[in-house]
Design a protein around this motif. Structure first.
Motif, PDB file in Angstrom:
ATOM      1  N   MET A   1       0.840  -1.194   0.000  1.00  0.00           N
ATOM      2  CA  MET A   1       0.000   0.000   0.000  1.00  0.00           C
ATOM      3  C   MET A   1       0.875   1.243   0.000  1.00  0.00           C
ATOM      4  O   MET A   1       2.022   1.211   0.450  1.00  0.00           O
ATOM      5  N   LYS A   2       0.300   2.319  -0.507  1.00  0.00           N
ATOM      6  CA  LYS A   2       0.989   3.605  -0.487  1.00  0.00           C
ATOM      7  C   LYS A   2       0.021   4.665   0.025  1.00  0.00           C
ATOM      8  O   LYS A   2      -1.126   4.745  -0.421  1.00  0.00           O
ATOM      9  N   LEU A   3       0.503   5.483   0.959  1.00  0.00           N
ATOM     10  CA  LEU A   3      -0.294   6.576   1.496  1.00  0.00           C
ATOM     11  C   LEU A   3       0.217   7.891   0.931  1.00  0.00           C
ATOM     12  O   LEU A   3       1.394   8.230   1.085  1.00  0.00           O
ATOM     13  N   TYR A   4      -0.669   8.623   0.285  1.00  0.00           N
ATOM     14  CA  TYR A   4      -0.386   9.985  -0.126  1.00  0.00           C
ATOM     15  C   TYR A   4      -0.812  10.894   1.017  1.00  0.00           C
ATOM     16  O   TYR A   4      -1.963  10.838   1.466  1.00  0.00           O
ATOM     17  N   TYR A   5       0.120  11.742   1.475  1.00  0.00           N
ATOM     18  CA  TYR A   5      -0.107  12.496   2.696  1.00  0.00           C
ATOM     19  C   TYR A   5       0.445  13.905   2.571  1.00  0.00           C
ATOM     20  O   TYR A   5       1.244  14.219   1.669  1.00  0.00           O
ATOM     21  N   SER A   6       0.031  14.755   3.489  1.00  0.00           N
ATOM     22  CA  SER A   6       0.637  16.067   3.687  1.00  0.00           C
ATOM     23  C   SER A   6       0.935  16.185   5.171  1.00  0.00           C
ATOM     24  O   SER A   6       0.098  15.815   6.003  1.00  0.00           O
ATOM     25  N   PRO A   7       2.116  16.649   5.549  1.00  0.00           N
ATOM     26  CA  PRO A   7       2.511  16.638   6.966  1.00  0.00           C
ATOM     27  C   PRO A   7       1.507  17.342   7.873  1.00  0.00           C
ATOM     28  O   PRO A   7       1.129  18.495   7.638  1.00  0.00           O
ATOM     29  N   GLY A   8       1.063  16.613   8.897  1.00  0.00           N
ATOM     30  CA  GLY A   8       0.158  17.173   9.887  1.00  0.00           C
ATOM     31  C   GLY A   8      -1.284  17.264   9.460  1.00  0.00           C
ATOM     32  O   GLY A   8      -2.152  17.618  10.266  1.00  0.00           O
ATOM     33  N   ALA A   9      -1.580  16.948   8.208  1.00  0.00           N
ATOM     34  CA  ALA A   9      -2.963  16.984   7.721  1.00  0.00           C
ATOM     35  C   ALA A   9      -3.722  15.776   8.260  1.00  0.00           C
ATOM     36  O   ALA A   9      -3.174  14.931   8.973  1.00  0.00           O
ATOM     37  N   CYS A  10      -4.994  15.673   7.904  1.00  0.00           N
ATOM     38  CA  CYS A  10      -5.800  14.576   8.438  1.00  0.00           C
ATOM     39  C   CYS A  10      -5.302  13.212   7.977  1.00  0.00           C
ATOM     40  O   CYS A  10      -5.662  12.190   8.562  1.00  0.00           O
ATOM     41  N   SER A  11      -4.453  13.181   6.961  1.00  0.00           N
ATOM     42  CA  SER A  11      -3.832  11.928   6.522  1.00  0.00           C
ATOM     43  C   SER A  11      -2.924  11.340   7.593  1.00  0.00           C
ATOM     44  O   SER A  11      -2.574  10.159   7.532  1.00  0.00           O
ATOM     45  N   LEU A  12      -2.543  12.161   8.574  1.00  0.00           N
ATOM     46  CA  LEU A  12      -1.720  11.644   9.674  1.00  0.00           C
ATOM     47  C   LEU A  12      -2.423  10.505  10.408  1.00  0.00           C
ATOM     48  O   LEU A  12      -1.769   9.576  10.898  1.00  0.00           O
ATOM     49  N   ALA A  13      -3.750  10.547  10.490  1.00  0.00           N
ATOM     50  CA  ALA A  13      -4.492   9.473  11.166  1.00  0.00           C
ATOM     51  C   ALA A  13      -4.289   8.145  10.446  1.00  0.00           C
ATOM     52  O   ALA A  13      -4.091   7.097  11.083  1.00  0.00           O
ATOM     53  N   ALA A  14      -4.327   8.171   9.123  1.00  0.00           N
ATOM     54  CA  ALA A  14      -4.089   6.944   8.351  1.00  0.00           C
ATOM     55  C   ALA A  14      -2.650   6.473   8.519  1.00  0.00           C
ATOM     56  O   ALA A  14      -2.385   5.265   8.622  1.00  0.00           O
ATOM     57  N   HIS A  15      -1.711   7.412   8.566  1.00  0.00           N
ATOM     58  CA  HIS A  15      -0.301   7.077   8.775  1.00  0.00           C
ATOM     59  C   HIS A  15      -0.121   6.356  10.110  1.00  0.00           C
ATOM     60  O   HIS A  15       0.579   5.338  10.194  1.00  0.00           O
ATOM     61  N   ILE A  16      -0.777   6.863  11.141  1.00  0.00           N
ATOM     62  CA  ILE A  16      -0.701   6.239  12.464  1.00  0.00           C
ATOM     63  C   ILE A  16      -1.234   4.810  12.417  1.00  0.00           C
ATOM     64  O   ILE A  16      -0.613   3.877  12.941  1.00  0.00           O
ATOM     65  N   LEU A  17      -2.381   4.624  11.783  1.00  0.00           N
ATOM     66  CA  LEU A  17      -2.987   3.285  11.752  1.00  0.00           C
ATOM     67  C   LEU A  17      -2.157   2.316  10.921  1.00  0.00           C
ATOM     68  O   LEU A  17      -2.073   1.119  11.259  1.00  0.00           O
ATOM     69  N   LEU A  18      -1.547   2.787   9.852  1.00  0.00           N
ATOM     70  CA  LEU A  18      -0.664   1.905   9.075  1.00  0.00           C
ATOM     71  C   LEU A  18       0.499   1.425   9.936  1.00  0.00           C
ATOM     72  O   LEU A  18       0.905   0.265   9.853  1.00  0.00           O
ATOM     73  N   ASN A  19       1.017   2.310  10.775  1.00  0.00           N
ATOM     74  CA  ASN A  19       2.071   1.880  11.710  1.00  0.00           C
ATOM     75  C   ASN A  19       1.536   0.875  12.722  1.00  0.00           C
ATOM     76  O   ASN A  19       2.249  -0.049  13.126  1.00  0.00           O
ATOM     77  N   GLU A  20       0.303   1.054  13.137  1.00  0.00           N
ATOM     78  CA  GLU A  20      -0.298   0.146  14.121  1.00  0.00           C
ATOM     79  C   GLU A  20      -0.408  -1.275  13.595  1.00  0.00           C
ATOM     80  O   GLU A  20      -0.191  -2.232  14.346  1.00  0.00           O
ATOM     81  N   ILE A  21      -0.776  -1.434  12.330  1.00  0.00           N
ATOM     82  CA  ILE A  21      -0.994  -2.792  11.816  1.00  0.00           C
ATOM     83  C   ILE A  21       0.310  -3.432  11.341  1.00  0.00           C
ATOM     84  O   ILE A  21       0.318  -4.602  10.951  1.00  0.00           O
ATOM     85  N   ASN A  22       1.394  -2.638  11.371  1.00  0.00           N
ATOM     86  CA  ASN A  22       2.730  -3.184  11.126  1.00  0.00           C
ATOM     87  C   ASN A  22       2.842  -3.891   9.776  1.00  0.00           C
ATOM     88  O   ASN A  22       3.280  -5.037   9.676  1.00  0.00           O
ATOM     89  N   VAL A  23       2.423  -3.175   8.716  1.00  0.00           N
ATOM     90  CA  VAL A  23       2.566  -3.695   7.360  1.00  0.00           C
ATOM     91  C   VAL A  23       3.580  -2.833   6.617  1.00  0.00           C
ATOM     92  O   VAL A  23       3.878  -1.706   7.012  1.00  0.00           O
ATOM     93  N   ASP A  24       4.110  -3.374   5.541  1.00  0.00           N
ATOM     94  CA  ASP A  24       4.977  -2.581   4.681  1.00  0.00           C
ATOM     95  C   ASP A  24       4.115  -1.625   3.862  1.00  0.00           C
ATOM     96  O   ASP A  24       3.125  -2.042   3.250  1.00  0.00           O
ATOM     97  N   PHE A  25       4.479  -0.371   3.869  1.00  0.00           N
ATOM     98  CA  PHE A  25       3.753   0.600   3.047  1.00  0.00           C
ATOM     99  C   PHE A  25       4.713   1.709   2.645  1.00  0.00           C
ATOM    100  O   PHE A  25       5.757   1.914   3.268  1.00  0.00           O
ATOM    101  N   ASP A  26       4.346   2.388   1.590  1.00  0.00           N
ATOM    102  CA  ASP A  26       5.135   3.516   1.101  1.00  0.00           C
ATOM    103  C   ASP A  26       4.411   4.813   1.427  1.00  0.00           C
ATOM    104  O   ASP A  26       3.177   4.855   1.552  1.00  0.00           O
ATOM    105  N   LEU A  27       5.186   5.877   1.546  1.00  0.00           N
ATOM    106  CA  LEU A  27       4.651   7.213   1.758  1.00  0.00           C
ATOM    107  C   LEU A  27       5.060   8.095   0.593  1.00  0.00           C
ATOM    108  O   LEU A  27       6.197   8.022   0.119  1.00  0.00           O
ATOM    109  N   GLU A  28       4.132   8.925   0.138  1.00  0.00           N
ATOM    110  CA  GLU A  28       4.479   9.933  -0.864  1.00  0.00           C
ATOM    111  C   GLU A  28       3.829  11.246  -0.460  1.00  0.00           C
ATOM    112  O   GLU A  28       2.604  11.348  -0.363  1.00  0.00           O
ATOM    113  N   ARG A  29       4.672  12.229  -0.234  1.00  0.00           N
ATOM    114  CA  ARG A  29       4.219  13.535   0.232  1.00  0.00           C
ATOM    115  C   ARG A  29       3.550  14.312  -0.901  1.00  0.00           C
ATOM    116  O   ARG A  29       3.993  14.263  -2.053  1.00  0.00           O
TER     117      ARG A  29
END
Length: 203
Positions: free
Chosen positions: A1-29
């Motif tokens: 999976m890849k998460l498209y995010y902006s620092p501190g935006a509401c996408s941070l919640a998805a970033h947190i949960l991806l860390n919680e489930i401990n899967v490999d994922f990519d980030l693209e700002r």
């Protein structure tokens, strides 16, 4: 999976949960002003709505909107702790996500309009305080430390991210002691610390 995010935006919640489930994922700002990704892609071609989060599940398969993205990520938790699989518990998670997304998020968003007036800000503070009081009272009457049950979940991550914006808009959270207590619990989680460091929000 890849998460498209902006620092501190509401996408941070998805970033947190991806860390919680401990899967490999990519980030693209994503630069939300230019709508370009850090790799030079036109973000509108990825998500025509133009905002974050966007979760690329498989190449070309994109999921947007936190009310969809956060439960989708949570249901992949191998321990099945983040979201109840069905029934009233799951419905309560969705209820909170709906409220946070359509009500509280929108009121905070007023302050990020560069043309917002002082009068609009004053009304915004009053409305945010009213909504936070509702949440704070709910937490005060609940037997649980978190919004839905005794386990951290998507709604807690989302509330944490939204109330982080109080720091940006010079809004005082101290009257809401139960929200502050919940925020402190969430902030201690390794998933949160990693996400905030990765997004440059903390050292």
């Amino acid at each position: 999976m890849k998460l498209y995010y902006s620092p501190g935006a509401c996408s941070l919640a998805a970033h947190i949960l991806l860390n919680e489930i401990n899967v490999d994922f990519d980030l693209e700002r994503v630069d939300l002003k230019t709508h370009q990704t850090e790799k030079g892609a036109d973000y509108y071609e990825i998500n025509p709505k133009g905002y974050v989060p966007a979760l690329e599940i498989n190449p070309g398969l994109i999921l947007t909107e936190n009310v969809a993205v956060l439960p989708f990520i949570a249901q992949h938790d191998p321990k099945q702790d983040l979201i109840p699989p069905s029934g009233l518990g799951r419905a309560k998670v969705l209820e909170w996500l709906g409220y946070l997304n359509s009500e509280l998020h929108d009121e905070y968003a007023v302050f990020f309009n560069p043309q917002v007036s002082e009068e609009e800000k004053e009304r915004g503070y009053v409305t945010i305080d009213k909504m936070l009081k509702y949440i704070d009272d709910y937490l005060g009457e609940s037997e649980f430390d978190y919004l839905v049950n005794d386990r951290f979940g998507p709604a807690d991550a989302y509330l944490f991210v939204l109330t982080n914006w109080s720091n940006v808009i010079q809004h005082d959270l101290t009257p809401f002691k139960n929200i502050v207590a919940l925020r402190n619990l969430v902030a201690e989680r390794q998933s949160v610390q990693i996400a905030m460091r990765d997004e440059g929000l903390i050292p």
